[in-house]
Design an enzyme around this catalytic site. Structure first.
Site, mmCIF file in Angstrom:
data_model
loop_
_atom_site.group_PDB
_atom_site.id
_atom_site.type_symbol
_atom_site.label_atom_id
_atom_site.label_comp_id
_atom_site.label_asym_id
_atom_site.label_seq_id
_atom_site.Cartn_x
_atom_site.Cartn_y
_atom_site.Cartn_z
ATOM 1 N N CYS A 132 0.757 -1.153 0.111
ATOM 2 C CA CYS A 132 -0.073 -0.013 0.038
ATOM 3 C C CYS A 132 0.943 1.152 -0.071
ATOM 4 O O CYS A 132 1.301 1.865 0.936
ATOM 5 C CB CYS A 132 -0.832 -0.020 1.134
ATOM 6 S SG CYS A 132 -1.977 1.558 1.387
ATOM 7 N N CYS A 135 -0.331 4.213 1.880
ATOM 8 C CA CYS A 135 -0.149 3.883 3.366
ATOM 9 C C CYS A 135 1.072 4.268 3.819
ATOM 10 O O CYS A 135 1.480 5.062 4.809
ATOM 11 C CB CYS A 135 -0.561 2.519 3.983
ATOM 12 S SG CYS A 135 -1.986 1.816 3.161
ATOM 13 N N ASP A 136 2.118 3.748 3.192
ATOM 14 C CA ASP A 136 3.695 3.654 3.849
ATOM 15 C C ASP A 136 4.556 4.751 2.918
ATOM 16 O O ASP A 136 5.609 4.757 2.969
ATOM 17 C CB ASP A 136 4.277 2.246 3.523
ATOM 18 C CG ASP A 136 3.216 1.292 4.333
ATOM 19 O OD1 ASP A 136 2.681 1.736 5.458
ATOM 20 O OD2 ASP A 136 3.173 0.120 4.051
#
Ligand code: NDP
Length: 308
Positions: A132, A135-136
């Site tokens: 992701c 997300c990261d």
């Protein structure tokens, strides 16, 4: 006999639980195979509102769970293997054979990022390997990263990562992307993105150091091996919704995502929330939002049929 059973303990299921419990609907939550869902595979979550310093993914879902418990939500471990929604009450069977009957079911079983399936990748998930980018990605400032895939997600991820990373290598197993032309054009024109065609990741380095330092690539046409230095690998080869128990029962699209209208499935009293019905946004915040919607829809439905 249960009033409401919620399947799944990611942000969608837990938000649904908070709302149902606060409405005195006494929900039972089935935890599923990966308690806490996909958030537990990420490290820092920086884009969930309310946490300006960021929050660890596992801590975030634990907090949601505590909040659901505070209002009386009950939790049961186990995985739902089959369902019978053809008659009332709705019926669920868990992996150990236990049957649960319910008036309302909220499906929040989520999705999982597809991974390449190589051993070094598995070891380094959450330690430099991510499914992701949204997300990261922000954790990889001023370092080189790589993305694997040739669809719209890979293009979107590569472009997103250029905001942080010093360099993005996009690795694709063929010499043609399946992504939409507009996305491909942006990627090709981007000065920070380098495309490596006809190649697959043979190994993620370095398992011994427990962090990603590079990749060993193999050209599938020539068989030639090469190594590149990266601090992160983003696998963007698609997602799979966790809908196996609902095949032939709930309407789904060709990729297996449940079809919903404002979280309502085609079966009265069965609702779906979060990534299991969303192939597009896939965020903790959107999952939580749809969990809230499903709970409100469920509450209305129970009111209409004289329960709750
Ligand atoms: P896709 O299925 O479209 O693409 C997956 C990509 O990963 C393909 O290029 C495929 O290669 C590659 N791949 C699959 N398995 C492997 C493997 N084992 N090793 C190496 N490469 C592999 O998935 P996406 O997540 O990109 O997109 C899913 C859907 O969501 C699509 O319909 C897409 O259009 C949509 N979407 C739309 C967006 C937007 O409009 N902004 C953003 C993101 C997604 P190959 O091509 O060789 O099969």
């Amino acid at each position: 006999m249960e009033n409401i059973v919620i399947i799944g303990t990611g942000p969608a299921g837990l938000t649904a639980a908070i709302y149902c419990a606060r409405a005195n609907l006494n929900p039972l939550v089935i935890e599923g195979i990966q308690p806490g869902g996909q958030l537990t595979t990420t490290t820092e979550v920086e884009n969930f509102p309310g946490f300006p310093e960021g929050i660890d993914g596992t801590t975030l879902v634990m907090k949601m769970r505590e909040q659901a418990e505070r209002f009386g939500t009950r939790f049961q471990s186990g995985e739902v293997t089959t369902v019978d929604f053809s008659r009332r009450p709705l019926s669920l069977t868990l992996d150990e054979g236990q049957k649960i009957e319910a008036t309302v079911v909220i499906v929040a079983t989520g999705a999982r990022a597809r991974y390449l399936g190589i051993a070094s990748e598995k070891t380094l998930i959450g330690r430099g390997v991510s499914g992701c980018a949204t997300c990261d990605g922000a954790l990889y400032r001023d370092v080189p990263v790589a993305v694997v895939g040739g669809g719209d997600t890979a293009m979107e991820d590569a472009l997103f990562l250029t905001r942080f990373a010093s360099h993005v290598t996009l690795i694709h197993r063929r010499h043609e992307f399946r992504a939409s032309k507009i996305m491909v054009d942006r990627v090709v024109a981007h000065p920070k993105i380098e495309i490596v065609w006809d190649s697959v990741v043979e190994e993620v380095l370095d398992v011994a150091r427990q962090e990603v330092t590079g990749l060993r690539l193999k050209n599938v046409k020539t068989g030639a091996l090469s190594e590149i230095k990266v601090a992160g690998l983003f696998v963007a080869i698609g997602h799979e919704p966790n809908t196996k128990p609902f095949k032939g029962v709930l309407n789904m699209n060709e990729q297996g995502y449940l079809l919903t209208e404002n979280t309502r499935t085609q079966i009265e009293g069965v609702f779906a929330a979060g990534d299991v019905q969303d192939a597009v946004y896939r965020q903790a915040a959107t999952a939580a939002g749809s969990g809230c919607m499903a709970a409100l829809e469920a509450e209305r439905y129970l009111g209409r049929i004289g329960h709750g």
